[in-house]
Design a protein around this motif. Structure first.
Motif, short mmCIF file in Angstrom:
data_model
loop_
_atom_site.label_atom_id
_atom_site.label_comp_id
_atom_site.label_asym_id
_atom_site.label_seq_id
_atom_site.Cartn_x
_atom_site.Cartn_y
_atom_site.Cartn_z
N ASP A 30 -14.73 -4.77 1.21
CA ASP A 30 -13.79 -4.98 0.11
C ASP A 30 -14.50 -4.89 -1.24
N ALA A 31 -15.72 -5.39 -1.31
CA ALA A 31 -16.48 -5.29 -2.56
C ALA A 31 -16.79 -3.84 -2.89
N CYS A 32 -17.13 -3.07 -1.88
CA CYS A 32 -17.36 -1.64 -2.07
C CYS A 32 -16.09 -0.96 -2.55
N HIS A 33 -14.98 -1.30 -1.95
CA HIS A 33 -13.69 -0.73 -2.34
C HIS A 33 -13.34 -1.07 -3.80
N GLN A 34 -13.53 -2.32 -4.18
CA GLN A 34 -13.22 -2.75 -5.54
C GLN A 34 -14.11 -2.08 -6.59
N ALA A 35 -15.30 -1.68 -6.15
CA ALA A 35 -16.23 -0.99 -7.06
C ALA A 35 -15.96 0.51 -7.14
N GLY A 36 -14.95 0.98 -6.41
CA GLY A 36 -14.60 2.39 -6.45
C GLY A 36 -15.22 3.23 -5.35
N GLY A 37 -15.90 2.57 -4.41
CA GLY A 37 -16.48 3.28 -3.28
C GLY A 37 -17.98 3.17 -3.24
N GLY A 38 -18.58 3.74 -2.18
CA GLY A 38 -20.01 3.70 -2.00
C GLY A 38 -20.38 3.61 -0.54
N LYS A 39 -21.57 3.11 -0.26
CA LYS A 39 -22.09 3.01 1.09
C LYS A 39 -22.12 1.55 1.54
N VAL A 40 -21.49 1.31 2.70
CA VAL A 40 -21.57 -0.01 3.34
C VAL A 40 -22.65 0.08 4.41
N LEU A 41 -23.74 -0.64 4.21
CA LEU A 41 -24.91 -0.52 5.06
C LEU A 41 -24.91 -1.56 6.17
N ILE A 42 -25.05 -1.07 7.42
CA ILE A 42 -25.19 -1.94 8.59
C ILE A 42 -26.64 -1.87 9.03
N PRO A 43 -27.46 -2.87 8.74
CA PRO A 43 -28.87 -2.83 9.13
C PRO A 43 -29.05 -2.99 10.64
N GLU A 44 -30.26 -2.80 11.10
CA GLU A 44 -30.60 -2.98 12.50
C GLU A 44 -30.20 -4.38 12.97
N GLY A 45 -29.67 -4.45 14.18
CA GLY A 45 -29.23 -5.73 14.74
C GLY A 45 -27.85 -5.61 15.34
N THR A 46 -27.43 -6.63 16.07
CA THR A 46 -26.12 -6.65 16.72
C THR A 46 -25.17 -7.55 15.92
N TYR A 47 -23.98 -7.00 15.62
CA TYR A 47 -22.97 -7.73 14.84
C TYR A 47 -21.65 -7.71 15.61
N LEU A 48 -21.12 -8.85 15.91
CA LEU A 48 -19.90 -8.99 16.69
C LEU A 48 -18.69 -8.87 15.76
N ILE A 49 -17.76 -7.98 16.09
CA ILE A 49 -16.62 -7.74 15.19
C ILE A 49 -15.31 -7.67 15.96
N GLY A 50 -14.22 -7.88 15.18
CA GLY A 50 -12.88 -7.56 15.62
C GLY A 50 -12.47 -6.27 14.92
N SER A 51 -11.46 -6.34 14.02
CA SER A 51 -10.99 -5.15 13.31
C SER A 51 -11.51 -5.11 11.88
N LEU A 52 -12.08 -3.96 11.51
CA LEU A 52 -12.51 -3.69 10.14
C LEU A 52 -11.63 -2.59 9.55
N ARG A 53 -11.38 -2.68 8.23
CA ARG A 53 -10.57 -1.65 7.57
C ARG A 53 -11.36 -1.02 6.43
N LEU A 54 -11.53 0.31 6.51
CA LEU A 54 -12.24 1.07 5.49
C LEU A 54 -11.26 1.66 4.49
N TYR A 55 -11.82 2.13 3.35
CA TYR A 55 -11.00 2.67 2.27
C TYR A 55 -11.59 3.97 1.74
N SER A 56 -10.93 4.55 0.75
CA SER A 56 -11.34 5.85 0.21
C SER A 56 -12.74 5.81 -0.39
N ASN A 57 -13.38 7.00 -0.35
CA ASN A 57 -14.69 7.19 -0.99
C ASN A 57 -15.73 6.20 -0.46
N MET A 58 -15.74 6.04 0.85
CA MET A 58 -16.58 5.02 1.46
C MET A 58 -17.33 5.60 2.65
N ILE A 59 -18.60 5.19 2.78
CA ILE A 59 -19.43 5.55 3.92
C ILE A 59 -19.80 4.27 4.66
#
Length: 399
Positions: A30-59
């Protein structure tokens, strides 16, 4: 403009196999989205998730060793109450037949009606669907989809492995300008579902699926090249216009099981898809399989137009061409029947090694069959209604 990077660790995400990280990762998105887009970085490691929602101009970018692992409780996923372009969820026949819940199109990583969305993974990155069980889901056990990209203009997927999807691993419906490169899919259900999408390039991918490798109808301008396909169901359940598979290797039996049947054999290479519970704009046409190798499956073709049980009762197929292909180790008779709708089947520069007492192909009077330089390794029978033909050596003819 310089691409901004947002690290999920800076928003509270921690490596954990049992603590849910959905809120922290979504806060980063959401912070990336509010800034107009960019790269959301997932570093090495295991992250447990449910549903994530991406937006325009986003990696969404997964580093090597990064794992997004789906939580095993289906209630931690959501559909975001966004209508899908896939309409059979509103058809009472299919809802009842397949036990489809209202929230059917819910998934791990989602985006709806956005532009310029990318999911990029370095070698060794993984998205794991955890084969989530949902007693209220499709067939009474299927859980959430893997990646749902619906109505996206300019979509790029690259580099990651998707394993153990609880339903289709990639739902790419109603999208335009799709590029998929070097994606690996293992186990779970369908590989790529492309309903209502157009202008698609998929290359250098490796699929080992429990259900269809490629599925979709109302597709326009699809090129799949240099992919390896392995399945316990169908290689291609496809309908569309200007659909082309080049230099693909397709072989059975499946390395992973078809979960509803608990079987491994490959059902078919090409199965036509034209479901009546959805809108299809035009008859399927110009489907070409070129420079491909097909081995160890029950059937080469499954086309019997008008049959609802095969989901082939919307608009018909007009032409299918195989050229420069090698075919071996098929076990059962292929069906290619227009049932009153004219269709052309062309086999050009094809080698067929068929060792069965059953006919290789059964077709009807709606079919124009064109054989151009087709080499039969051994005598092979075809059946046209009540007439039987046996071909051997190299044949060129039209029927």
């Amino acid at each position: 403009m310089t691409e901004q990077t947002f690290n999920i660790r800076d928003y509270g995400a921690v490596i954990s196999k049992d603590q849910l990280q959905t809120k922290a990762i979504q806060a980063c998105i959401d912070a990336c989205h509010q800034a107009g887009g960019g790269k959301v970085l997932i570093p090495e490691g295991t992250y447990l998730i449910g549903s994530l929602r991406l937006y325009s101009n986003m990696i969404l970018y997964l580093e090597s060793g990064a794992i997004l692992k789906g939580i095993e409780n289906y209630q931690d996923y959501e559909d975001f109450h966004v209508p899908s372009s896939i309409q059979y969820l509103q058809d009472s026949y299919y809802v009842k037949a397949w036990n489809l819940p209202e929230y059917y199109f819910y998934g791990m990583i989602t985006a709806f009606n956005e532009e310029n969305v990318q999911i990029i993974g370095e070698p060794g990155s993984l998205i794991d669907g955890s084969d989530v069980y949902d007693k209220n889901g499709e067939e009474g056990f299927r859980g959430p989809m893997g990646i749902i990209m619906s109505g996206i203009k300019e979509l790029h997927l690259q580099g990651y492995t998707f394993a153990n999807s609880a339903n289709w691993s990639h739902t790419l419906d109603g999208c335009e300008k799709i590029e998929v490169q070097n994606v690996t899919i293992k186990a779970g259900h369908d590989g790529f579902n492309l309903h209502h999408s157009k202008d698609i390039l998929i290359e250098e991918c490796h699929l080992e699926t429990g259900d269809d490798c490629f599925a979709g109808y109302d597709i326009e301008n699809l090129l799949v090249r240099r992919c390896q396909l392995n399945t316990a169901c169908n290689m291609l359940r496809i309908g569309g216009v200007n659909v082309r598979f080049e230099e693909c290797t397709c072989f059975g039996p499946g390395h992973y099981p078809h979960l509803s049947e608990d079987s491994y054999y490959t059902h078919g290479i090409f199965k036509f898809y034209s479901i009546d519970g959805d809108e299809i704009k035009q008859p399927a046409n110009k489907i070409v399989l070129s420079k491909c190798t097909f081995a160890d499956a029950d059937r080469l073709f499954i086309y019997d137009f008008g049959r609802k049980d095969l989901m082939q009762n919307n608009l018909p197929l007009k032409s299918l061409t195989l050229e420069d292909c090698q075919i071996a180790q098929l076990r059962r008779t292929s069906s290619f029947k227009g049932n009153g709708e004219a269709v052309t089947l062309t086999l050009r520069n094809v080698q067929i090694d068929y060792d069965s007492e059953e006919p290789f192909l059964e077709f009807d009077e709606s079919v124009t069959l064109i054989l151009e330089n087709v080499h039969f390794v051994r005598p092979t029978s075809f059946k046209d209604g009540t007439k039987d033909f046996v071909f051997s050596n190299t044949v060129s003819m039209s029927m």
